[in-house]
Scaffold this active site. Sequence first.
Site, PDB file in Angstrom:
ATOM      1  CD  GLN A  17      16.809 -36.613  -8.672  1.00  0.00           C
ATOM      2  OE1 GLN A  17      16.569 -35.609  -8.011  1.00  0.00           O
ATOM      3  NE2 GLN A  17      15.868 -37.475  -9.031  1.00  0.00           N
ATOM      4  CB  SER A  27      14.486 -34.584 -16.349  1.00  0.00           C
ATOM      5  OG  SER A  27      13.115 -34.876 -16.358  1.00  0.00           O
ATOM      6  CG  HIS A  48       9.533 -34.897 -14.229  1.00  0.00           C
ATOM      7  ND1 HIS A  48       9.298 -35.697 -13.136  1.00  0.00           N
ATOM      8  CD2 HIS A  48      10.440 -35.547 -14.980  1.00  0.00           C
ATOM      9  CE1 HIS A  48      10.032 -36.790 -13.235  1.00  0.00           C
ATOM     10  NE2 HIS A  48      10.733 -36.728 -14.345  1.00  0.00           N
ATOM     11  CB  CYS A  90       8.583 -54.544  -0.419  1.00  0.00           C
ATOM     12  SG  CYS A  90       9.049 -56.063   0.360  1.00  0.00           S
TER      13      CYS A  90
END
Lengths: 279, 396
Positions: B180, B200, B202, B325
């Site tokens: 990140q 990473s 992407h 949720c």
Amino acid sequence: MWDYSDKVKELYKNPKNVGVIENADAVGEEGSIVCGDALKVFLKIKDNVITDAKFQTFGCGSAIASSSALTEMIKGKTLEEAQKITNRDIVDYLGGLPEEKMHCSVMGSEALGKAIASYRGVKIKDKSEAEGEIICKCFGVTDQLIRKAIRENNLKTVEEVTNYTKAGGGCESCIPELERILQEELHVADKSEKQEGKIPLSNIKRMQLVEKTITDVIRPQLQQDGGDIELIDIDNKKVYVSLRGSCAGCVASNVTLKYLVQDKLREFVESDIEVIEQK
Amino acid sequence: MEKIIYLDNNATTMVDPLVLEEMLPFLRERYGNPSSMYDLGGEVAKDIAKARIQVAELLGAEHEREIVFTSCGTESDNMAISGVLPQNGDKKHIITSRVEHPAVLNLCKKLERDGYRITYIPVDREGLLNIDKLKESADNDTAIVSIMLANNETGVIFPVEEIGSFLKEKGILFHIDAVQAVGKIPIDVKKLNCDMLSISGHKFHSPKGIGALYIKTGTKIQPLLHGGHQEKGMRPGTENAAGIVGMGKAAELALKSLEREHEIQKLRDSLENGILEKFPNCSLNGAKNRRVPNTCNVGFEYIEGESILLYLNEKNIAASSGSACSSGSLEPSHVLRAMGVPFTSAHGSIRFSLSRFTAKDEIDYTLSVLPEIINRLLEISPFWDSKNKKPTGIRF
């Protein structure tokens, strides 16, 4: 992204019956802000009929949609009719819910149940003194609610129990207990299924059923092809028959025995019946 | 499709058109296997070598051979930690933090079951790492320490440079999960004193399916996969040439765009300040001045995150939430819980993450539609009294 049905999308975008009913005749609450979803249902009741229903929800899209669906479903219903609404009915009204969101529909039916109970003067206990034993401490779910969800939705795995009740979705320490309750319930379901006619047959009963099946089901089919069948003997689960008419000596008689006679007897009498041809 | 206001760049990013252009020949006519003895393949090997240099430069590696291409950040993390453990056979202790990405956390849980002792370093209310605790926990049994450079949810930056020099002195291996951070803040593996560092593609405008692990020369490590000679046997399997070349180009572009990160920060700050001013029941998650410049994580009280996201989606705005949720789990984000963010606002947490492609009018638009969304959800909430504009005070 959840695969929400069009009905769910429609109802979370434009929920119906949002708000508070001042001087409501009945109020029911379920869930909590800590758990991540909470629902408050307000009812106006006249002559035992729900004349108005409103809700407030803290929760996700499916929680809002479930609440909206519930209030739509109960308006105009008598209390007895409303009480019969299960979470399954809410799910059907919504055109389905993702498995992980089933607990939203359970929250709806529970809140309604509490509202009706409060109207009838049943004191609503808070979670610490709720009826039944709290199994999931993270979400305060009782064994009663778990058992009800298992029965009403025919749940088969602990994962499903978590999807429907949230129990076991936090620290996971109650999962062995959930497994135990589930096994108990499955056992009960299994038993009651057997009692509905799957108890072992007595010899007399078996004979009667075999004769009846041959007369009513098998013989008419054979006769259509110019054949017939004669019952020779029944020895426990072995049924001795003889094929007559055009069936006798037919090259396909073995096939007839296996796929017609034996299969029908297994379907209508017992699953382990064996048919033997007596030539 | 209508234009999407994409504010979820910590989840993934748009492939930069210049990156795509660089990749396309490898998906069309330059399909040769880089290991082959003819130009169609052999020439591809040269482009892979170039990409390796580009990535090495972005990370400040001493030599490009220290870069191993992998398939993603998760693979890099797994390879780093799992790869060095057998080489330190008798050491059975691992240190990480409570707010790592699942790629590290769930691997550590697995290793715990295998008999390793894991120390999970806590963070404070602002998401800052308790570095004293980390120093206390390190002992002769410690095989490796794995800490992220920047947190994916809050953007909070950890003091990896300080940790690195401490561990170097102690002779303990150090892996940094920089997934990140890369492309958002400058990275120099030499200054950070790390033995391994994961990235990473992407997350910085190259496609999905490509990652890399920096492995300092001399680090004893075993591969995760066993097979051919590719990546010097450290990562066998025919190279994802298009992905590698794309990540190389993205690395080059990221290095250039780091100079413009303050512009992204300016936009982020205007969004963040706008939200905090407009909504009194909203608070910032994460230390204000110790964050990557693109990330803003705010918690709205009395309303729930997934419904905020669904309403934002109706306005063509893409963001993400740490609410229970939205993730499919039933508990809110492990990061926010580790920080001690109250459940009331953890469930209503929203992360906006920007990129160099984010425009000012997109931020203005987002700020203009938020009140309608937040107020509508407050109206629905049983915990907010919209008429009197105050919490209802009820708790159930």
